[in-house]
Design an enzyme around this catalytic site. Structure first.
Site, PDB file in Angstrom:
ATOM      1  N   SER A 166       9.754   2.329   6.132  1.00 21.91           N
ATOM      2  CA  SER A 166       9.887   0.913   5.762  1.00 21.91           C
ATOM      3  C   SER A 166      11.130   0.367   6.456  1.00 21.91           C
ATOM      4  CB  SER A 166      10.061   0.792   4.243  1.00 21.91           C
ATOM      5  OG  SER A 166      10.557  -0.485   3.906  1.00 21.91           O
TER       6      SER A 166
ATOM      7  N   TYR B 187      13.501   3.177  -4.146  1.00 21.27           N
ATOM      8  CA  TYR B 187      12.604   3.005  -2.991  1.00 21.27           C
ATOM      9  C   TYR B 187      13.392   3.100  -1.679  1.00 21.27           C
ATOM     10  CZ  TYR B 187       9.006   0.831  -0.018  1.00 21.27           C
ATOM     11  OH  TYR B 187       8.083   0.561   0.975  1.00 21.27           O
TER      12      TYR B 187
HETATM   13  P1  NAD Z   1      -0.605  -0.045  -1.517  1.00 19.06           P
HETATM   14  O1  NAD Z   1      -0.130  -0.055  -2.913  1.00 19.06           O
HETATM   15  O2  NAD Z   1      -1.795  -0.866  -1.154  1.00 19.06           O
HETATM   16  O3  NAD Z   1      -0.906   1.437  -1.023  1.00 19.06           O
HETATM   17  C1  NAD Z   1      -0.254   2.573  -1.508  1.00 19.06           C
HETATM   18  C2  NAD Z   1      -1.291   3.645  -1.703  1.00 19.06           C
HETATM   19  O4  NAD Z   1      -0.660   4.858  -2.076  1.00 19.06           O
HETATM   20  C3  NAD Z   1      -2.298   3.284  -2.797  1.00 19.06           C
HETATM   21  O5  NAD Z   1      -3.609   3.472  -2.312  1.00 19.06           O
HETATM   22  C4  NAD Z   1      -1.980   4.280  -3.907  1.00 19.06           C
HETATM   23  O6  NAD Z   1      -3.113   4.655  -4.684  1.00 19.06           O
HETATM   24  C5  NAD Z   1      -1.466   5.451  -3.082  1.00 19.06           C
HETATM   25  N1  NAD Z   1      -0.698   6.389  -3.888  1.00 19.06           N
HETATM   26  C6  NAD Z   1       0.298   6.118  -4.777  1.00 19.06           C
HETATM   27  N2  NAD Z   1       0.724   7.257  -5.347  1.00 19.06           N
HETATM   28  C7  NAD Z   1      -0.017   8.262  -4.808  1.00 19.06           C
HETATM   29  C8  NAD Z   1      -0.045   9.663  -4.997  1.00 19.06           C
HETATM   30  N3  NAD Z   1       0.766  10.276  -5.878  1.00 19.06           N
HETATM   31  N4  NAD Z   1      -0.943  10.392  -4.286  1.00 19.06           N
HETATM   32  C9  NAD Z   1      -1.787   9.786  -3.409  1.00 19.06           C
HETATM   33  N5  NAD Z   1      -1.795   8.468  -3.195  1.00 19.06           N
HETATM   34  C10 NAD Z   1      -0.923   7.719  -3.893  1.00 19.06           C
HETATM   35  O7  NAD Z   1       0.655  -0.462  -0.628  1.00 19.06           O
HETATM   36  P2  NAD Z   1       0.863  -0.443   0.949  1.00 19.06           P
HETATM   37  O8  NAD Z   1       1.703  -1.616   1.257  1.00 19.06           O
HETATM   38  O9  NAD Z   1      -0.403  -0.251   1.661  1.00 19.06           O
HETATM   39  O10 NAD Z   1       1.798   0.840   1.100  1.00 19.06           O
HETATM   40  C11 NAD Z   1       1.513   1.913   1.988  1.00 19.06           C
HETATM   41  C12 NAD Z   1       2.817   2.494   2.521  1.00 19.06           C
HETATM   42  O11 NAD Z   1       3.472   1.513   3.313  1.00 19.06           O
HETATM   43  C13 NAD Z   1       3.823   2.906   1.442  1.00 19.06           C
HETATM   44  O12 NAD Z   1       4.447   4.125   1.812  1.00 19.06           O
HETATM   45  C14 NAD Z   1       4.819   1.772   1.457  1.00 19.06           C
HETATM   46  O13 NAD Z   1       6.099   2.180   1.015  1.00 19.06           O
HETATM   47  C15 NAD Z   1       4.815   1.410   2.921  1.00 19.06           C
HETATM   48  N6  NAD Z   1       5.324   0.071   3.215  1.00 19.06           N
HETATM   49  C16 NAD Z   1       4.655  -1.043   2.834  1.00 19.06           C
HETATM   50  C17 NAD Z   1       5.175  -2.295   3.149  1.00 19.06           C
HETATM   51  C18 NAD Z   1       4.504  -3.582   2.781  1.00 19.06           C
HETATM   52  O14 NAD Z   1       5.085  -4.654   2.997  1.00 19.06           O
HETATM   53  N7  NAD Z   1       3.275  -3.580   2.262  1.00 19.06           N
HETATM   54  C19 NAD Z   1       6.380  -2.387   3.840  1.00 19.06           C
HETATM   55  C20 NAD Z   1       7.040  -1.225   4.205  1.00 19.06           C
HETATM   56  C21 NAD Z   1       6.500  -0.005   3.896  1.00 19.06           C
END
Ligand code: NAD
Length: 273
Positions: free
Chosen positions: A158, A171
């Site tokens: 991130s 986080y």
């Molecule tokens: P999201 O909530 O749509 O996806 C996260 C996924 O992780 C979900 O499908 C959830 O079920 C799964 N998950 C959670 N705990 C779990 C576990 N114990 N075992 C298996 N799966 C698990 O959110 P996203 O934005 O798609 O996030 C995906 C990644 O991207 C994350 O690592 C997040 O930190 C990172 N990220 C997202 C953003 C953003 O702006 N959306 C920015 C920076 C980083």
């Protein structure tokens, strides 16, 4: 050998964790479009994960997909997921350690449970998946017919691996730690031709950050943090992840690719400082 566009990952298998929503879903679909076989990992949304696997398979490119349940913070479940992948497709070539979550709180009110949960999933989960991937790559040996690399690992980090984040200390700490995990693995396994990199998304439109884009006012405020002046889409991360998995990026290891519309250029300083 000439390959038609969108077949760069032919005969390779990719595990994408947390692939039943958001970024993971689009990464899984993008890998499938480039002909990879895909393991669509999910925690509890079996129906959606199976729909995504079906969507990839029915694109009728070269690869197919299956949905596999596993909690990435549990060692036995991660190992079972890799076993399922190997039983189905023979080996694993690419890991996208994407699963992650937030448990936000002012630091003085943050419980140990909130701290631990985020570290367990965002950091220990990536450790467990990456370790299993490295074991598989080392155990199987090179596959020169599919890739110059023994295997590829992509950690989902991130912008908060470098931008501090008040009320999200757990986080930010988990993502800050991903840098050293990723770089240490790249250093340790470069000689064996394992490439390890991170993607650091900025603000991407997914369920994890809905309060930041869910109203026009919130979106307007968010855009002030993004020089490119638009929120990112999950497909922006999907295409970056595919590129990092192909031999087009063969000389790239130990690097974080920021996919953030310039968020890490600190746009607040255009009028201040
Ligand atoms: P999201 O909530 O749509 O996806 C996260 C996924 O992780 C979900 O499908 C959830 O079920 C799964 N998950 C959670 N705990 C779990 C576990 N114990 N075992 C298996 N799966 C698990 O959110 P996203 O934005 O798609 O996030 C995906 C990644 O991207 C994350 O690592 C997040 O930190 C990172 N990220 C997202 C953003 C953003 O702006 N959306 C920015 C920076 C980083």
């Amino acid at each position: 050998m000439y390959q038609k566009p969108n077949s760069r990952l032919i005969n390779q298998t990719c595990i994408v964790t947390g692939a039943s929503s958001g970024i993971g879903k689009e990464v899984a679909i993008a890998m499938g479009k480039d002909c990879a076989n895909v393991i669509v990992n999910y925690l509890d949304d079996k129906e959606t994960a199976e729909e995504i696997a079906h969507e990839i398979t029915s694109m009728k490119y070269h690869g197919t997909a299956i949905a596999v349940q596993a909690d990435v913070s549990k060692e036995d479940q991660v190992q079972a997921m890799f076993k399922t992948a190997k039983d189905k497709y023979g080996t694993v070539d690419i890991l996208v350690a994407n699963a992650g979550l937030q448990q936000d709180a002012a630091f003085h009110e943050m419980t140990l449970k909130q701290w631990q949960k985020v570290i367990d999933v965002n950091l220990t989960g990536q450790f467990l998946c990456a370790r299993e991937a490295v074991r598989e790559f080392l155990g199987r040996g090179m596959r020169p017919d599919v890739s110059h690399a023994l295997g590829k690992i992509i950690h989902m980090s991130s912008v908060h691996q470098i931008i501090p984040w008040a009320k999200h200390a757990n986080y930010a700490a988990s993502k800050g730690a991903i840098v050293m995990l990723m770089e240490s693995l790249a250093q340790e396994y470069g000689p064996q031709k394992i490439r390890v990199n991170s993607i650091a998304p900025g603000a991407i439109k997914t369920p994890i950050n809905k309060e930041a884009w869910g109203t026009p006012e919130a979106l307007k405020e968010l855009n002030k943090l993004i020089p490119y002046n638009r929120i990112g889409q999950p497909s922006d991360i999907g295409s970056a992840a595919v590129w990092l998995a192909t031999d087009e990026s063969d000389y790239i290891t130990g690097t974080t690719l920021f996919v953030d519309g310039g968020m890490t250029c600190y746009p607040g300083f255009t009028v201040n400082g």
